[in-house]
Write a protein that holds these residues in place. Structure first.
Motif, PDB file in Angstrom:
ATOM      1  N   PRO A 300       0.807  -1.231   0.000  1.00 20.31           N
ATOM      2  CA  PRO A 300       0.000   0.000   0.000  1.00 20.31           C
ATOM      3  C   PRO A 300       0.835   1.274   0.000  1.00 20.31           C
ATOM      4  CG  PRO A 300      -0.767  -1.545   1.681  1.00 20.31           C
ATOM      5  CD  PRO A 300       0.518  -2.082   1.166  1.00 20.31           C
ATOM      6  N   ILE A 324      -8.660  -4.418  -2.646  1.00 16.69           N
ATOM      7  CA  ILE A 324     -10.101  -4.613  -2.435  1.00 16.69           C
ATOM      8  C   ILE A 324     -10.697  -3.481  -1.589  1.00 16.69           C
ATOM      9  CG2 ILE A 324     -10.045  -7.123  -2.739  1.00 16.69           C
ATOM     10  CD1 ILE A 324     -10.159  -7.353   0.363  1.00 16.69           C
ATOM     11  N   CYS A 326     -10.242  -2.505   1.449  1.00 16.02           N
ATOM     12  CA  CYS A 326     -10.729  -2.946   2.759  1.00 16.02           C
ATOM     13  C   CYS A 326     -10.418  -1.936   3.866  1.00 16.02           C
ATOM     14  CB  CYS A 326     -10.125  -4.299   3.115  1.00 16.02           C
ATOM     15  SG  CYS A 326      -8.333  -4.244   3.341  1.00 16.02           S
ATOM     16  N   GLY A 327      -9.423  -1.088   3.652  1.00 12.04           N
ATOM     17  CA  GLY A 327      -9.088  -0.075   4.656  1.00 12.04           C
ATOM     18  C   GLY A 327      -8.128  -0.551   5.735  1.00 12.04           C
ATOM     19  N   CYS A 329      -4.956  -1.165   5.660  1.00 12.22           N
ATOM     20  CA  CYS A 329      -3.663  -0.464   5.669  1.00 12.22           C
ATOM     21  C   CYS A 329      -3.797   0.890   6.362  1.00 12.22           C
ATOM     22  CB  CYS A 329      -3.128  -0.318   4.245  1.00 12.22           C
ATOM     23  SG  CYS A 329      -4.309   0.362   3.073  1.00 12.22           S
ATOM     24  N   ILE A 343      -5.271   5.122  -2.815  1.00 14.77           N
ATOM     25  CA  ILE A 343      -5.424   4.021  -3.780  1.00 14.77           C
ATOM     26  C   ILE A 343      -6.756   4.145  -4.528  1.00 14.77           C
ATOM     27  CG2 ILE A 343      -5.603   1.505  -4.009  1.00 14.77           C
ATOM     28  CD1 ILE A 343      -3.645   1.328  -1.596  1.00 14.77           C
TER      29      ILE A 343
HETATM   30  S1  SF4 Z   1      -7.134  -1.155   1.193  1.00  8.61           S
HETATM   31 FE1  SF4 Z   1      -4.994  -1.399   1.754  1.00  8.61          FE
HETATM   32  S2  SF4 Z   1      -4.929  -3.280   2.961  1.00  8.61           S
HETATM   33 FE2  SF4 Z   1      -6.882  -3.310   1.848  1.00  8.61          FE
HETATM   34  S3  SF4 Z   1      -6.425  -4.429  -0.037  1.00  8.61           S
HETATM   35 FE3  SF4 Z   1      -6.119  -2.263  -0.485  1.00  8.61          FE
HETATM   36  S4  SF4 Z   1      -3.939  -1.920  -0.169  1.00  8.61           S
HETATM   37 FE4  SF4 Z   1      -4.451  -3.864   0.837  1.00  8.61          FE
END
Ligand code: SF4
Ligand code: SF4
Length: 359
Positions: A300, A324, A326-327, A329, A343
């Motif tokens: 990330p 995905i 998901c948050g 990180c 991202i």
């Molecule tokens: S939000 Fe962050 S932890 Fe979740 S999949 Fe994406 S990069 Fe990985």
């Protein structure tokens, strides 16, 4: 080239409030063998069913058997790992037979008999109800897998790893390893489409969060405004400050309560001032916690850095598209860097560059 497709007009709003479907439409007499795989595919296609867990991918495409790449395992995703969301949990308890009828139709469409239903172990009543129904109903044979309650257990990759101990290659999709993953609500919609010839016009939406006066689940018309659903749930509390379409981890904030729900909107979450944490971004200290927390094994901090510096090609090389959202990180970052936000922005910029989204 785009073609024409049949459409239905769904009237939503106060004049068309959430309805209560007939819970007895599916019972012991249901028989998936009445339908050929082609009939199932066509009914699902015509009903406009998409993955209702959030992906929104056309379900008919997923359930069309491909002899070159057969599906060997079907996993039903019954993990609702985000706080507050209970729409699929209610479906498992209240419409068990309908959900299992949909599962049996997917199995028939793909000629695949290995079926697993993954449910988190904090829902013992759902596990017991689904197991008991599978034992009783003649048309379904499936294994219920109780999974550890952790976030994001409902991510496709995490679910496949937990149930089958298989890995989807980074940047790949589950059918590449012979697996189909389908959400509980999607299964219920498939059963309605095939057996009742009914298009996907309604879905269960959880309206919850500490900022909602009377949290609940509503079987609402697709397109119903978020504000109308919030009114049905008693309205917002005085200290409500944020409305999210979706759950608190993966949903997105909305500023306009006339924003419509869609086929993939499983929840509306309203947060209060007590739920909000003020964040002030500080420089990255290279601790690596975000990398360790990422469930899809991407980096990330590298991706966020690339997006911040407008180096989208570099972000893509680090598999930004595999995120995905998901948050995890951002949540684990001691420097309070909104890595997920960067991202998400990067993905939007890439989509705009490809002209998939308006500028
Ligand atoms: S939000 Fe962050 S932890 Fe979740 S999949 Fe994406 S990069 Fe990985
Ligand atoms: S968790 Fe935050 S501080 Fe640690 S490496 Fe990742 S971005 Fe940097």
């Amino acid at each position: 080239m785009l073609g024409r497709a049949e459409a239905v007009i769904i009237e939503s709003g106060p004049d068309n409030p959430p309805k209560h479907p007939n819970p007895n439409a599916f019972d012991f007499d249901f028989d998936p063998s009445h339908y050929s795989p082609e009939q199932i595919f066509e009914a699902v296609r015509k009903a406009g069913i998409v993955g209702m867990g959030g992906a929104g991918f056309p379900t008919s495409v997923k359930i069309k058997a491909n002899p070159q790449s057969p599906i060997t395992d079907i996993i039903i995703n019954a993990c609702e790992c985000e706080p507050f969301i209970t729409c699929d949990y209610r479906l498992m308890l209240d419409w068990t037979c309908q959900v299992l009828a949909g599962v049996s139709l997917i199995s028939r469409a793909l000629n695949c008999k290995n079926i697993y239903i993954g449910i988190e172990d904090n829902k013992p009543d759902a596990i017991a109800t689904v197991k008991k129904s599978i034992d009783m109903l003649p048309f379904i044979d499936a294994e219920v897998v109780a999974l550890k309650t952790r976030y994001p257990q409902g991510g496709e990759r995490q679910l496949i790893k937990a149930v089958l101990d298989k890995e989807v290659p980074t940047g790949g999709i589950p059918p590449m390893i012979g697996v189909l993953v389908s959400n509980v609500a999607t299964c219920a919609a498939i059963a309605e489409a095939v057996e009742l010839n009914s298009p996907l016009t309604h879905r269960v939406v959880t309206v919850s969060g500490r900022g909602i006066k009377k949290p609940g689940n509503f079987y609402a018309p697709v397109g119903m405004a978020a504000g109308d659903l919030i009114e049905l749930a008693g309205g917002m509390t005085d200290d409500a400050v944020k409305v999210i379409l979706g759950g608190p981890m993966m949903g997105f904030s909305i500023a306009d309560l006339s924003t419509p729900t869609t086929k993939t909107s499983g929840a509306i979450t309203v947060l209060t001032s007590k739920d909000m944490v003020k964040r002030k971004e500080t420089p990255c200290i290279r601790c690596g916690r975000c990398v360790a927390a990422c469930p899809v094994n991407i980096n990330p901090t590298k991706i966020a850095h690339a997006v911040k510096n407008n180096m989208l090609d570099v972000a893509k090389q680090y598999y930004m598209s595999a995120c995905i959202e998901c948050g995890c990180c951002s949540y684990s970052c001691p420097a309070d860097i909104d890595l997920t936000g960067y991202i998400k922005t990067g993905k939007i910029l890439v989509a705009r560059a490809k002209k998939l989204l308006p500028a």
